[in-house]
Design a protein around this motif. Structure first.
Motif, PDB file in Angstrom:
ATOM      1  N   ASN A 171       0.807  -1.225   0.000  1.00 23.97           N
ATOM      2  CA  ASN A 171       0.000   0.000   0.000  1.00 23.97           C
ATOM      3  C   ASN A 171       0.842   1.278   0.000  1.00 23.97           C
ATOM      4  OD1 ASN A 171       0.993  -0.014   2.590  1.00 23.97           O
ATOM      5  ND2 ASN A 171      -0.978   0.270   3.602  1.00 23.97           N
ATOM      6  N   ASN A 172       2.109   1.155  -0.314  1.00 21.85           N
ATOM      7  CA  ASN A 172       2.973   2.331  -0.426  1.00 21.85           C
ATOM      8  C   ASN A 172       3.047   2.755  -1.899  1.00 21.85           C
ATOM      9  OD1 ASN A 172       4.923   4.300  -0.414  1.00 21.85           O
ATOM     10  ND2 ASN A 172       6.385   3.143   0.810  1.00 21.85           N
ATOM     11  N   PRO A 173       2.556   3.956  -2.255  1.00 20.25           N
ATOM     12  CA  PRO A 173       2.594   4.385  -3.659  1.00 20.25           C
ATOM     13  C   PRO A 173       3.997   4.369  -4.257  1.00 20.25           C
ATOM     14  CG  PRO A 173       1.153   5.824  -2.375  1.00 20.25           C
ATOM     15  CD  PRO A 173       1.857   4.934  -1.388  1.00 20.25           C
ATOM     16  N   SER A 174       5.019   4.541  -3.417  1.00 20.49           N
ATOM     17  CA  SER A 174       6.388   4.564  -3.931  1.00 20.49           C
ATOM     18  C   SER A 174       6.833   3.203  -4.460  1.00 20.49           C
ATOM     19  CB  SER A 174       7.354   5.020  -2.829  1.00 20.49           C
ATOM     20  OG  SER A 174       7.037   6.324  -2.373  1.00 20.49           O
ATOM     21  N   THR A 175       6.120   2.150  -4.046  1.00 14.78           N
ATOM     22  CA  THR A 175       6.468   0.801  -4.508  1.00 14.78           C
ATOM     23  C   THR A 175       6.094   0.607  -5.973  1.00 14.78           C
ATOM     24  OG1 THR A 175       6.063  -0.040  -2.267  1.00 14.78           O
ATOM     25  CG2 THR A 175       6.141  -1.668  -4.033  1.00 14.78           C
ATOM     26  N   TRP A 176       5.121   1.380  -6.484  1.00  9.26           N
ATOM     27  CA  TRP A 176       4.519   1.107  -7.780  1.00  9.26           C
ATOM     28  C   TRP A 176       4.713   2.234  -8.781  1.00  9.26           C
ATOM     29  CZ3 TRP A 176       2.901  -3.770  -7.787  1.00  9.26           C
ATOM     30  CH2 TRP A 176       2.565  -4.351  -6.551  1.00  9.26           C
ATOM     31  N   THR A 177       4.624   1.847 -10.033  1.00 10.84           N
ATOM     32  CA  THR A 177       4.490   2.811 -11.114  1.00 10.84           C
ATOM     33  C   THR A 177       3.306   2.377 -11.976  1.00 10.84           C
ATOM     34  OG1 THR A 177       5.594   3.866 -12.988  1.00 10.84           O
ATOM     35  CG2 THR A 177       6.106   1.552 -12.603  1.00 10.84           C
ATOM     36  N   ILE A 178       2.479   3.326 -12.405  1.00  8.20           N
ATOM     37  CA  ILE A 178       1.306   3.016 -13.212  1.00  8.20           C
ATOM     38  C   ILE A 178       1.708   3.062 -14.680  1.00  8.20           C
ATOM     39  CG2 ILE A 178      -1.034   3.721 -13.826  1.00  8.20           C
ATOM     40  CD1 ILE A 178      -1.338   4.889 -11.049  1.00  8.20           C
ATOM     41  N   ILE A 179       1.597   1.911 -15.352  1.00  7.77           N
ATOM     42  CA  ILE A 179       2.021   1.800 -16.754  1.00  7.77           C
ATOM     43  C   ILE A 179       0.921   2.246 -17.700  1.00  7.77           C
ATOM     44  CG2 ILE A 179       2.898   0.225 -18.509  1.00  7.77           C
ATOM     45  CD1 ILE A 179       4.811   0.747 -16.180  1.00  7.77           C
ATOM     46  N   SER A 180      -0.340   1.900 -17.389  1.00  9.24           N
ATOM     47  CA  SER A 180      -1.451   2.284 -18.261  1.00  9.24           C
ATOM     48  C   SER A 180      -2.729   2.333 -17.446  1.00  9.24           C
ATOM     49  CB  SER A 180      -1.605   1.284 -19.417  1.00  9.24           C
ATOM     50  OG  SER A 180      -1.890  -0.015 -18.924  1.00  9.24           O
ATOM     51  N   GLY A 181      -3.735   3.041 -17.970  1.00  8.38           N
ATOM     52  CA  GLY A 181      -5.026   3.137 -17.312  1.00  8.38           C
ATOM     53  C   GLY A 181      -5.112   4.219 -16.260  1.00  8.38           C
ATOM     54  N   ASP A 182      -4.104   5.077 -16.186  1.00  5.70           N
ATOM     55  CA  ASP A 182      -4.123   6.136 -15.172  1.00  5.70           C
ATOM     56  C   ASP A 182      -5.175   7.186 -15.535  1.00  5.70           C
ATOM     57  OD1 ASP A 182      -3.527   7.582 -12.968  1.00  5.70           O
ATOM     58  OD2 ASP A 182      -1.519   8.191 -13.599  1.00  5.70           O
ATOM     59  N   GLY A 183      -5.682   7.855 -14.489  1.00  6.53           N
ATOM     60  CA  GLY A 183      -6.674   8.891 -14.709  1.00  6.53           C
ATOM     61  C   GLY A 183      -7.182   9.421 -13.391  1.00  6.53           C
ATOM     62  N   PRO A 184      -8.135  10.342 -13.418  1.00  3.37           N
ATOM     63  CA  PRO A 184      -8.675  10.918 -12.183  1.00  3.37           C
ATOM     64  C   PRO A 184      -9.273   9.839 -11.287  1.00  3.37           C
ATOM     65  CG  PRO A 184      -9.391  12.170 -14.102  1.00  3.37           C
ATOM     66  CD  PRO A 184      -8.759  10.927 -14.627  1.00  3.37           C
ATOM     67  N   GLY A 185      -8.909   9.885 -10.017  1.00  4.72           N
ATOM     68  CA  GLY A 185      -9.470   8.961  -9.041  1.00  4.72           C
ATOM     69  C   GLY A 185      -8.796   7.601  -8.983  1.00  4.72           C
ATOM     70  N   VAL A 186      -7.796   7.364  -9.837  1.00  3.19           N
ATOM     71  CA  VAL A 186      -7.107   6.073  -9.821  1.00  3.19           C
ATOM     72  C   VAL A 186      -6.160   6.018  -8.627  1.00  3.19           C
ATOM     73  CG1 VAL A 186      -5.448   4.612 -11.038  1.00  3.19           C
ATOM     74  CG2 VAL A 186      -7.305   5.708 -12.301  1.00  3.19           C
ATOM     75  N   SER A 187      -6.220   4.922  -7.869  1.00  2.00           N
ATOM     76  CA  SER A 187      -5.378   4.759  -6.689  1.00  2.00           C
ATOM     77  C   SER A 187      -3.912   4.695  -7.092  1.00  2.00           C
ATOM     78  CB  SER A 187      -5.779   3.492  -5.935  1.00  2.00           C
ATOM     79  OG  SER A 187      -4.878   3.224  -4.885  1.00  2.00           O
ATOM     80  N   ARG A 188      -3.044   5.240  -6.224  1.00  4.02           N
ATOM     81  CA  ARG A 188      -1.606   5.247  -6.498  1.00  4.02           C
ATOM     82  C   ARG A 188      -0.970   3.899  -6.206  1.00  4.02           C
ATOM     83  NH1 ARG A 188      -0.806   8.497 -10.155  1.00  4.02           N
ATOM     84  NH2 ARG A 188      -2.986   7.906 -10.417  1.00  4.02           N
ATOM     85  N   PHE A 189      -1.711   2.980  -5.612  1.00  4.44           N
ATOM     86  CA  PHE A 189      -1.250   1.600  -5.419  1.00  4.44           C
ATOM     87  C   PHE A 189      -2.419   0.681  -5.764  1.00  4.44           C
ATOM     88  CE2 PHE A 189      -3.098   2.818  -1.356  1.00  4.44           C
ATOM     89  CZ  PHE A 189      -3.858   1.702  -1.005  1.00  4.44           C
ATOM     90  N   PRO A 190      -2.198  -0.591  -6.052  1.00  5.55           N
ATOM     91  CA  PRO A 190      -3.296  -1.495  -6.421  1.00  5.55           C
ATOM     92  C   PRO A 190      -4.287  -1.661  -5.273  1.00  5.55           C
ATOM     93  CG  PRO A 190      -1.161  -2.438  -7.021  1.00  5.55           C
ATOM     94  CD  PRO A 190      -0.881  -1.262  -6.139  1.00  5.55           C
ATOM     95  N   ALA A 191      -5.482  -1.109  -5.419  1.00  2.00           N
ATOM     96  CA  ALA A 191      -6.491  -1.167  -4.371  1.00  2.00           C
ATOM     97  C   ALA A 191      -7.271  -2.473  -4.475  1.00  2.00           C
ATOM     98  CB  ALA A 191      -7.435   0.025  -4.494  1.00  2.00           C
ATOM     99  N   PRO A 192      -7.654  -3.061  -3.342  1.00  2.00           N
ATOM    100  CA  PRO A 192      -8.411  -4.319  -3.358  1.00  2.00           C
ATOM    101  C   PRO A 192      -9.714  -4.181  -4.124  1.00  2.00           C
ATOM    102  CG  PRO A 192      -7.638  -3.796  -1.130  1.00  2.00           C
ATOM    103  CD  PRO A 192      -7.378  -2.589  -1.966  1.00  2.00           C
ATOM    104  N   GLY A 193     -10.055  -5.199  -4.905  1.00  2.00           N
ATOM    105  CA  GLY A 193     -11.333  -5.245  -5.591  1.00  2.00           C
ATOM    106  C   GLY A 193     -11.423  -4.464  -6.880  1.00  2.00           C
ATOM    107  N   ALA A 194     -10.366  -3.753  -7.236  1.00  2.00           N
ATOM    108  CA  ALA A 194     -10.399  -2.954  -8.458  1.00  2.00           C
ATOM    109  C   ALA A 194      -9.971  -3.804  -9.659  1.00  2.00           C
ATOM    110  CB  ALA A 194      -9.501  -1.734  -8.319  1.00  2.00           C
ATOM    111  N   ASN A 195     -10.188  -3.257 -10.841  1.00  2.00           N
ATOM    112  CA  ASN A 195      -9.846  -3.961 -12.080  1.00  2.00           C
ATOM    113  C   ASN A 195      -8.379  -3.700 -12.404  1.00  2.00           C
ATOM    114  OD1 ASN A 195     -10.379  -5.536 -14.358  1.00  2.00           O
ATOM    115  ND2 ASN A 195     -10.936  -3.765 -15.609  1.00  2.00           N
ATOM    116  N   ASN A 196      -7.493  -4.357 -11.657  1.00  2.00           N
ATOM    117  CA  ASN A 196      -6.064  -4.086 -11.751  1.00  2.00           C
ATOM    118  C   ASN A 196      -5.320  -5.262 -12.379  1.00  2.00           C
ATOM    119  OD1 ASN A 196      -6.484  -1.684 -10.282  1.00  2.00           O
ATOM    120  ND2 ASN A 196      -6.177  -2.754  -8.342  1.00  2.00           N
TER     121      ASN A 196
END
Length: 406
Positions: A36-61
């Motif tokens: 749950n640390n955003p620094s652990t991850w980088t978003i490769i695609s699908g970024d946009g308003p309201g997108v979590s900075r880390f993989p949130a449970p239950g989302a289409n990740n």
């Protein structure tokens, strides 16, 4: 006309939301760290308003683990395209009794979990619990679950490595299957039992003889021990005290601290050694103390977890240099610990409380010399209390008063 325009705009908004929900967000881990640390991850695609900075449970990740990541939250692989892949240079380990759930697939045939093969035998997954819910999974590298694994409804698991389960494998319902794939090398190790409905035997038979099962069902809610310590030793040699300890397994272990005392009551830090973190393999550690004193020195080991909790081992006495006769006592975990160093033969050992009542006596039938230790359970060590220890040796009587505190 106005109504038609509003209806059209509403349909556009609905289609936009549906498109957003069906478009997966791809996360790749870039450094070692917590889930749950955003620094652990980088978003490769699908970024946009309201997108979590880390993989949130239950989302289409769609999550790709290419570093060493600690699962410190419960995570659900779900959504239309949700998937989790562990690459050969990455690992996913438990960050505090967390559960990974692989949810029912809704976007057509796909693998919710893909554990890619690796050249070494290190664990790709080392988690607390995993739930498979009507899902497909490819497991090509060794994984470990310290508690229980649950199959719900139909699951299709391809296993070509070793899957070790520290609890039970529970086939809750449906016709789940495990197969060995083309390599025919899958191996299932279950410390507890394989439980479930009428098709549980099918799971037992999926690899013929390539599985082991424990004798009794285990408690799936019992938390694993943070560290399973096999031994802790201390010995004086060549003007130094050598301390060694071995762990059979570790769970979220941060470090070990060696502490020394000259009176068995007040301890100070001697050395600190980094721990393995999470490991199911045998680990050996060592430290050296050059600051001991002549006579009896006392050592204990402090093990600290990643969340800051800690525990102590029993205290070990070490004699430094030669001494003809010496008597010491200290309190530890509700016990009175007696340490006697004598060249004479020990014959009788007695302990009295502060009222003069005998609380322990021992007559030795054979001569005992050298370093003699006894651990005697006593009451009243929650507060400071006086005890009198008396020993009778072949050279006379030795006694001492010891104020003991927990």
């Amino acid at each position: 006309m106005k109504t038609t325009l509003l209806t059209f705009l509403f349909m556009l908004c609905t289609l936009f939301v549906q498109a957003q929900q069906s478009t997966p967000v791809r996360y790749d881990s870039q450094v070692d760290g917590n889930w749950n640390n955003p620094s652990t991850w980088t978003i490769i695609s699908g970024d946009g308003p309201g997108v979590s900075r880390f993989p949130a449970p239950g989302a289409n990740n769609v999550v790709n683990v290419t570093t060493n990541v600690r699962l410190n939250i419960d995570y659900d692989v779900s959504g239309r395209n949700g998937a989790l892949s562990i690459f050969p240079n990455g690992s996913l380990v438990d960050g505090g009794n967390r559960t990974l759930t692989l949810g029912e697939q809704t976007g057509g045939p796909s693998d919710r979990l893909n554990v890619q093969a690796r050249s070494n035998r290190t664990l790709a997954l080392d988690l607390y619990k995993i739930n498979f819910i009507k899902t497909d999974a490819l497991i090509y590298a060794n994984i470990n679950v310290s508690s229980c694994v649950t199959f719900v409804v139909s699951n299709d698991i391809t296993l070509t490595a070793t899957f070790t389960i520290g609890g039970n494998l529970i086939n809750d319902q449906g016709n789940s299957s495990i197969n060995k794939g083309q390599q025919k090398a899958g191996n299932l190790v279950v410390a507890g039992k394989i439980l479930g409905y009428n098709n549980a035997n099918q799971i037992r038979q999926f690899i013929n003889t390539n599985y082991t099962e424990g004798p009794v069902a285990l408690d799936c809610n019992a938390a694993p021990l943070p560290v399973e310590l096999s031994s802790f030793t201390a010995a004086y040699d060549n003007n130094q005290v050598n301390l060694r300890w071995i762990t059979a397994s570790e769970k979220n272990s941060a470090d070990f601290t060696v502490e020394r005392s000259f009176n068995g009551e007040t301890f100070t830090e001697v050395a600190k050694v980094a721990a393995a973190g999470t490991s199911s393999a045998r680990r050996e550690y060592a430290a050296t103390d050059l600051g001991m004193r002549k006579g009896l020195n006392y050592y204990r080991l402090k093990q600290t977890d990643l969340d800051g909790t800690f525990s102590y081992t029993q205290v070990i006495p070490v004699q430094v240099g030669s001494v003809k006769q010496q008597l010491q006592a200290y309190g530890d975990n509700g016990n009175l610990n007696i340490v006697l160093q004598t060249e004479a033969a020990l014959q009788t050992l007695r302990v009295f409380d502060n009222m003069g009542r005998m609380v322990y006596t021992e007559n030795l039938t054979s001569p005992t010399t050298g370093l003699v230790t006894r651990q005697i359970p006593v009451t009243g060590i929650n507060n400071r209390q006086m005890y009198i220890v008396q020993v009778v040796t072949s050279e006379g009587v030795l006694s001492g008063k010891f104020l003991i505190a927990k």
